[in-house]
Design an enzyme around this catalytic site. Structure first.
Site, PDB file in Angstrom:
ATOM      1  N   ASP A  15      44.783  51.748  28.393  1.00  0.00           N
ATOM      2  CA  ASP A  15      43.803  52.378  27.525  1.00  0.00           C
ATOM      3  C   ASP A  15      42.732  51.331  27.214  1.00  0.00           C
ATOM      4  O   ASP A  15      42.980  50.125  27.326  1.00  0.00           O
ATOM      5  CB  ASP A  15      44.493  52.856  26.247  1.00  0.00           C
ATOM      6  N   ASP A  17      39.641  51.636  24.377  1.00  0.00           N
ATOM      7  CA  ASP A  17      39.268  51.488  22.965  1.00  0.00           C
ATOM      8  C   ASP A  17      40.496  51.217  22.111  1.00  0.00           C
ATOM      9  O   ASP A  17      41.429  52.026  22.061  1.00  0.00           O
ATOM     10  CB  ASP A  17      38.573  52.755  22.461  1.00  0.00           C
TER      11      ASP A  17
END
Length: 332
Positions: A15, A17
């Site tokens: 991932d 952010d």
């Protein structure tokens, strides 16, 4: 001691952010951890629910932060959302795009026709985060969805981590249209499978590891895709959130940051810990039985509570070391 967590996997899905960076700043330890994955020859995929940027912009951002990245390594929810539409609609179908130019480009690239008004007779609506959206955009989408258009949301993240703190995410705007239409969208991004499945397929891997900071998207997506996951405590969710996680949002491993990918599996896995003892009753009682850190205590607490229950639970330390660990975790 067992080998590193990475040893069991042939691709790592990161991932972005809150996991690799927060806005324009790398998360501490991220650069070294990802470089080490590359040096081991293990493929990486940067898997983001953010649909506002084209894949090349994501690459440019990562490279600007000092990371190695190529377009083939980036999987966005805009790509997944457009692909979901293309699977369900004929070539040339009109799609009302509530989102960024990057999302429009993905839609157009798959042979569909982006439009912006209900008067253009769209047969579908696709929605992704874009900071320049206005009331008119949601009004047009509302009319189309109420008129029977297929509704695809690129993701349902309610918040977006930035260097300034949490900002509204696409999920908050999805809620606006849900309230206005009484309809439910199909979701392409995490926690649904399309985005993760596309990332794994593009790497031709069979033993993926998902790494993220959000229980409701990254970890829940890994659970739905039946893949192991590492939760890092650098973004949205906290140790208390983790302890109280529902069965469908529980990671297999926990670490402070991305360096956990290279830690021994026996250390980062959620399991009983040699340095900590947990008693389960009306409350969880944590006791030290050796020298251990607060993350070991967290793993022990999660292992004990997840096997017995779910949801909020009082936690108490029975000695100074345990109480200190709980204060560090902010779950005392």
């Amino acid at each position: 001691m067992s080998g590193a967590l990475l040893d069991d996997h042939d691709v790592v899905l990161f991932d972005l952010d809150g996991t690799v960076y927060r806005g324009g700043e790398l998360v501490p330890g991220a650069l070294e951890a990802i470089q080490q994955v590359h040096s081991r020859g293990v493929p990486v995929r940067y898997v983001t629910n953010n649909a506002s940027k084209p894949d090349q912009a994501v690459v440019d951002h990562l490279v600007g932060l000092g990371l190695q990245a190529e377009r083939s390594e980036v999987s966005t929810s805009a790509q997944a959302g457009a692909a979901m539409l293309a699977e369900k609609l004929p070539v040339g179908a009109r799609v009302l795009v509530v989102g960024s130019p990057a999302l429009k480009s993905e839609v157009e690239g798959l042979g569909l026709v982006p439009v912006s008004e209900f008067a253009d007779e769209p047969v579908a609506v696709v929605q992704g985060l874009f900071t320049e959206l206005a009331y008119r955009d949601f009004a047009e989408a509302c009319l189309a969805i109420r008129g029977g258009a297929l509704w695809v949301a690129c993701n349902a993240d309610r918040t977006l981590p930035t260097e300034r703190g949490l900002m509204p995410g696409n999920g908050a705007l999805v809620e606006l249209l849900r309230a206005a239409t009484d309809q439910e969208p199909l979701v392409a991004g995490k926690p649904e499978r399309p985005l993760l499945d596309r990332a794994v397929s593009s790497s031709c891997a069979s033993r993926p590891l998902m790494v993220g900071d959000r229980l409701d998207t990254d970890i829940a997506g890994a659970v739905k895709a039946d893949m192991p996951s590492l939760m890092v405590l650098t973004g949205v969710n906290t140790p208390r959130h983790l302890l109280e996680a529902r069965p469908g949002e529980r990671p297999t491993s926990v670490a402070a940051d991305l360096r956990g990918v290279h830690s021994p599996k026996s250390v980062v896995d959620v399991a009983e810990q040699p340095a900590w003892s947990v008693s389960v009753g009306e409350r969880l009682e944590l006791s030290a039985r050796g020298e251990g850190d607060e993350l070991g205590a967290l793993r022990a607490l999660c292992a004990a509570w997840w096997s017995a229950g779910a949801g909020p639970v009082p936690v108490e330390g029975t000695d100074d070391a345990a109480r200190r660990a709980l204060r560090e975790l902010d779950i005392d």
